[in-house]
Scaffold this motif. Structure first.
Motif, PDB file in Angstrom:
ATOM      1  N   GLN A  69       0.811  -1.214   0.000  1.00 48.53           N
ATOM      2  CA  GLN A  69       0.000   0.000   0.000  1.00 48.53           C
ATOM      3  C   GLN A  69       0.850   1.273   0.000  1.00 48.53           C
ATOM      4  OE1 GLN A  69      -2.321  -0.590   3.553  1.00 48.53           O
ATOM      5  NE2 GLN A  69      -3.849  -1.875   2.534  1.00 48.53           N
ATOM      6  N   GLY A  70       2.162   1.100   0.151  1.00 51.89           N
ATOM      7  CA  GLY A  70       3.053   2.251   0.204  1.00 51.89           C
ATOM      8  C   GLY A  70       3.076   2.930   1.563  1.00 51.89           C
ATOM      9  N   ALA A  71       2.525   2.290   2.559  1.00 50.98           N
ATOM     10  CA  ALA A  71       2.458   2.884   3.900  1.00 50.98           C
ATOM     11  C   ALA A  71       3.787   2.794   4.633  1.00 50.98           C
ATOM     12  CB  ALA A  71       1.360   2.215   4.722  1.00 50.98           C
ATOM     13  N   VAL A  72       4.584   1.769   4.336  1.00 49.12           N
ATOM     14  CA  VAL A  72       5.896   1.605   4.972  1.00 49.12           C
ATOM     15  C   VAL A  72       6.913   1.182   3.915  1.00 49.12           C
ATOM     16  CG1 VAL A  72       4.813   0.888   7.151  1.00 49.12           C
ATOM     17  CG2 VAL A  72       5.617  -0.841   5.555  1.00 49.12           C
ATOM     18  N   ASN A  73       8.176   1.512   4.171  1.00 48.83           N
ATOM     19  CA  ASN A  73       9.257   1.039   3.294  1.00 48.83           C
ATOM     20  C   ASN A  73      10.475   0.606   4.097  1.00 48.83           C
ATOM     21  OD1 ASN A  73      10.329   3.463   4.119  1.00 48.83           O
ATOM     22  ND2 ASN A  73      10.323   4.417   2.091  1.00 48.83           N
ATOM     23  N   ASN A  74      10.282   0.385   5.386  1.00 43.66           N
ATOM     24  CA  ASN A  74      11.350  -0.078   6.255  1.00 43.66           C
ATOM     25  C   ASN A  74      11.717  -1.521   5.868  1.00 43.66           C
ATOM     26  OD1 ASN A  74      12.824  -1.026   8.626  1.00 43.66           O
ATOM     27  ND2 ASN A  74      11.973   0.716   9.733  1.00 43.66           N
ATOM     28  N   PRO A  75      12.988  -1.870   5.787  1.00 40.95           N
ATOM     29  CA  PRO A  75      13.356  -3.248   5.432  1.00 40.95           C
ATOM     30  C   PRO A  75      13.101  -4.250   6.552  1.00 40.95           C
ATOM     31  CG  PRO A  75      15.315  -1.982   5.922  1.00 40.95           C
ATOM     32  CD  PRO A  75      14.181  -1.008   5.911  1.00 40.95           C
ATOM     33  N   CYS A  76      12.721  -3.763   7.725  1.00 41.89           N
ATOM     34  CA  CYS A  76      12.463  -4.644   8.858  1.00 41.89           C
ATOM     35  C   CYS A  76      11.036  -4.454   9.381  1.00 41.89           C
ATOM     36  CB  CYS A  76      13.443  -4.359   9.998  1.00 41.89           C
ATOM     37  SG  CYS A  76      15.183  -4.508   9.525  1.00 41.89           S
ATOM     38  N   TYR A  77      10.516  -5.484  10.035  1.00 46.87           N
ATOM     39  CA  TYR A  77       9.224  -5.383  10.704  1.00 46.87           C
ATOM     40  C   TYR A  77       9.329  -6.040  12.073  1.00 46.87           C
ATOM     41  CZ  TYR A  77       8.441 -10.119   8.704  1.00 46.87           C
ATOM     42  OH  TYR A  77       8.546 -11.440   8.341  1.00 46.87           O
ATOM     43  N   PHE A  78       8.281  -5.848  12.887  1.00 52.51           N
ATOM     44  CA  PHE A  78       8.367  -6.219  14.297  1.00 52.51           C
ATOM     45  C   PHE A  78       7.125  -7.007  14.735  1.00 52.51           C
ATOM     46  CE2 PHE A  78      10.410  -2.228  13.308  1.00 52.51           C
ATOM     47  CZ  PHE A  78      11.691  -2.401  13.797  1.00 52.51           C
ATOM     48  N   ALA A  79       7.309  -7.796  15.772  1.00 55.38           N
ATOM     49  CA  ALA A  79       6.199  -8.577  16.326  1.00 55.38           C
ATOM     50  C   ALA A  79       6.422  -8.778  17.815  1.00 55.38           C
ATOM     51  CB  ALA A  79       6.093  -9.935  15.620  1.00 55.38           C
ATOM     52  N   MET A  80       5.333  -9.042  18.520  1.00 53.88           N
ATOM     53  CA  MET A  80       5.424  -9.328  19.955  1.00 53.88           C
ATOM     54  C   MET A  80       4.398 -10.397  20.313  1.00 53.88           C
ATOM     55  SD  MET A  80       4.876  -6.782  23.210  1.00 53.88           S
ATOM     56  CE  MET A  80       4.609  -7.440  24.864  1.00 53.88           C
ATOM     57  N   ASP A  81       4.795 -11.308  21.156  1.00 58.88           N
ATOM     58  CA  ASP A  81       3.912 -12.366  21.639  1.00 58.88           C
ATOM     59  C   ASP A  81       3.673 -12.138  23.128  1.00 58.88           C
ATOM     60  OD1 ASP A  81       2.604 -14.641  22.450  1.00 58.88           O
ATOM     61  OD2 ASP A  81       4.040 -16.052  21.580  1.00 58.88           O
ATOM     62  N   ALA A  82       2.568 -11.459  23.450  1.00 57.07           N
ATOM     63  CA  ALA A  82       2.275 -11.110  24.845  1.00 57.07           C
ATOM     64  C   ALA A  82       1.725 -12.272  25.646  1.00 57.07           C
ATOM     65  CB  ALA A  82       1.296  -9.942  24.898  1.00 57.07           C
ATOM     66  N   THR A  83       1.600 -13.459  25.041  1.00 56.29           N
ATOM     67  CA  THR A  83       1.177 -14.634  25.821  1.00 56.29           C
ATOM     68  C   THR A  83       2.374 -15.315  26.477  1.00 56.29           C
ATOM     69  OG1 THR A  83       1.393 -16.390  24.118  1.00 56.29           O
ATOM     70  CG2 THR A  83      -0.603 -15.017  24.067  1.00 56.29           C
ATOM     71  N   ARG A  84       3.572 -14.968  26.054  1.00 58.44           N
ATOM     72  CA  ARG A  84       4.778 -15.581  26.625  1.00 58.44           C
ATOM     73  C   ARG A  84       5.163 -14.902  27.936  1.00 58.44           C
ATOM     74  NH1 ARG A  84       8.734 -18.363  23.299  1.00 58.44           N
ATOM     75  NH2 ARG A  84       7.870 -18.882  21.248  1.00 58.44           N
ATOM     76  N   PRO A  85       5.968 -15.570  28.752  1.00 55.63           N
ATOM     77  CA  PRO A  85       6.426 -14.961  30.009  1.00 55.63           C
ATOM     78  C   PRO A  85       7.263 -13.715  29.754  1.00 55.63           C
ATOM     79  CG  PRO A  85       6.778 -17.339  30.038  1.00 55.63           C
ATOM     80  CD  PRO A  85       6.413 -16.972  28.627  1.00 55.63           C
ATOM     81  N   ALA A  86       7.087 -12.722  30.608  1.00 63.42           N
ATOM     82  CA  ALA A  86       7.873 -11.488  30.525  1.00 63.42           C
ATOM     83  C   ALA A  86       9.166 -11.668  31.319  1.00 63.42           C
ATOM     84  CB  ALA A  86       7.060 -10.318  31.053  1.00 63.42           C
TER      85      ALA A  86
END
Length: 326
Positions: A69-86
């Protein structure tokens, strides 16, 4: 060149993008195992430092959708799994497919609150409660796009060698959609898990941060990397120093679980069924600890919090005292 490489990579995955554009993030589960590159597939799993299959697929599909969509052009992306232990559990992911790198680091989750009529507080290790309500201090799962980064001076503290050090904390604003659409008014974003507890004003007219009378805030730096946040995504100071610059160019962040995932897992638990056997995902150790998760919709929780605020108005602000002996 980096952008061209990224666009070529995305072009090779155009089928995934078409699927992504056809529905919500949960519809992205229709992707086939072969859609994930072999090097990245090697990081999929539920062990320490690995990323659960559903979390990766949704994060990747969101990223490819926003790129198309042209909204981002960063070569990296991110994710988080909040069900895992902190704590020291590695559950925040930095994925850069252009150079085939994958990194997992610890991150905090929302602490929640315990107010009359509703106890939605979370333990340090595992998150049970989630919400998109204002002032709930809870994490909300779903799609985000990283936006501008603001760095603000908070004050001075003494380091281990006794030297006065200026503390500047950066904050990356997240913008969301769906359940996460109110991320901006909630001031939801990413930042180092550290806060300066200002105790007094110290005379330091030579400081660039001094006020018109020559004073600067002074206090104690509190590091809560192994604790909870106010609903934002927090990282250790060392990890934040690497991650925040990577978010200078807008990219995507997908946080699992969404409200629908929470409801489905809670329903399975209530029915006495194993979520995994029902095709649902939740970290097993945390599910055992919390028994069942709960999502508090803003429509339900915000009236409670508004009433609590009316019943418990904040005291008038007090002037910060002048430091003695500093």
């Amino acid at each position: 060149m980096r952008l061209m490489s990224l666009l070529l990579h995305v072009a090779g995955l155009i089928i995934i993008v078409v699927v992504a554009l056809s529905g919500s993030p949960r519809s992205f589960a229709v992707e086939q195992p072969s859609d994930i590159p072999a090097w990245l597939q090697a990081h999929v799993g539920e062990g320490d430092g690995q990323i659960a299959n559903v979390v990766l697929r949704r994060a990747r599909a969101l990223y490819l959708q926003k790129v198309s969509q042209g909204a981002v052009n960063n070569p990296c992306y991110f994710a988080m799994d909040a069900t895992r232990p902190a704590g020291f559990g590695r559950r925040f992911y930095v994925i850069c497919e252009a150079n085939q790198t994958f990194r997992a680091v610890p991150s905090g989750h929302g602490s929640g609150r315990n107010v009359p009529g509703a106890n939605f507080s979370n333990g340090i290790q595992c998150a049970k409660n989630f919400s998109n309500a204002m002032d709930s201090k809870l994490t909300t799962g779903g799609p985000y796009v990283t936006d501008e980064t603001v760095t603000r001076f908070k004050g001075y503290y003494r380091n281990a060698s006794g030297k006065f050090v200026a503390f500047n904390r950066s904050f990356v604003q997240f913008d969301g959609e769906g359940d996460t659409a109110n991320a901006r008014p909630r001031a939801i974003g990413g930042h180092p898990a550290a806060v300066l507890r200002v105790a007094c004003l110290r005379k330091d007219p030579d400081s660039n941060y001094a006020n018109k009378d020559g004073y600067v805030p002074f206090g104690k730096l509190v590091d809560y990397a192994a604790g909870r946040s106010n609903g934002c995504t927090s990282w250790s100071q060392s990890d934040a120093a690497k991650i925040i610059p990577m978010m200078k160019e807008p990219s995507t962040l997908y946080i699992y679980p969404e409200s629908g995932d929470i409801a489905a897992v809670a329903q399975a638990v209530k029915a006495g069924r194993s979520p995994s056997r029902a095709g649902l995902y939740w970290n097993a150790s945390c599910l055992k600890q919390i028994r069942a998760p709960k999502f508090w919709p803003k429509e339900t929780l915000e009236p409670v919090l508004v009433q609590y605020k009316k019943d418990h108005p904040a005291p008038p602000p007090r002037p910060t005292p002048i430091c003695k002996g500093q």
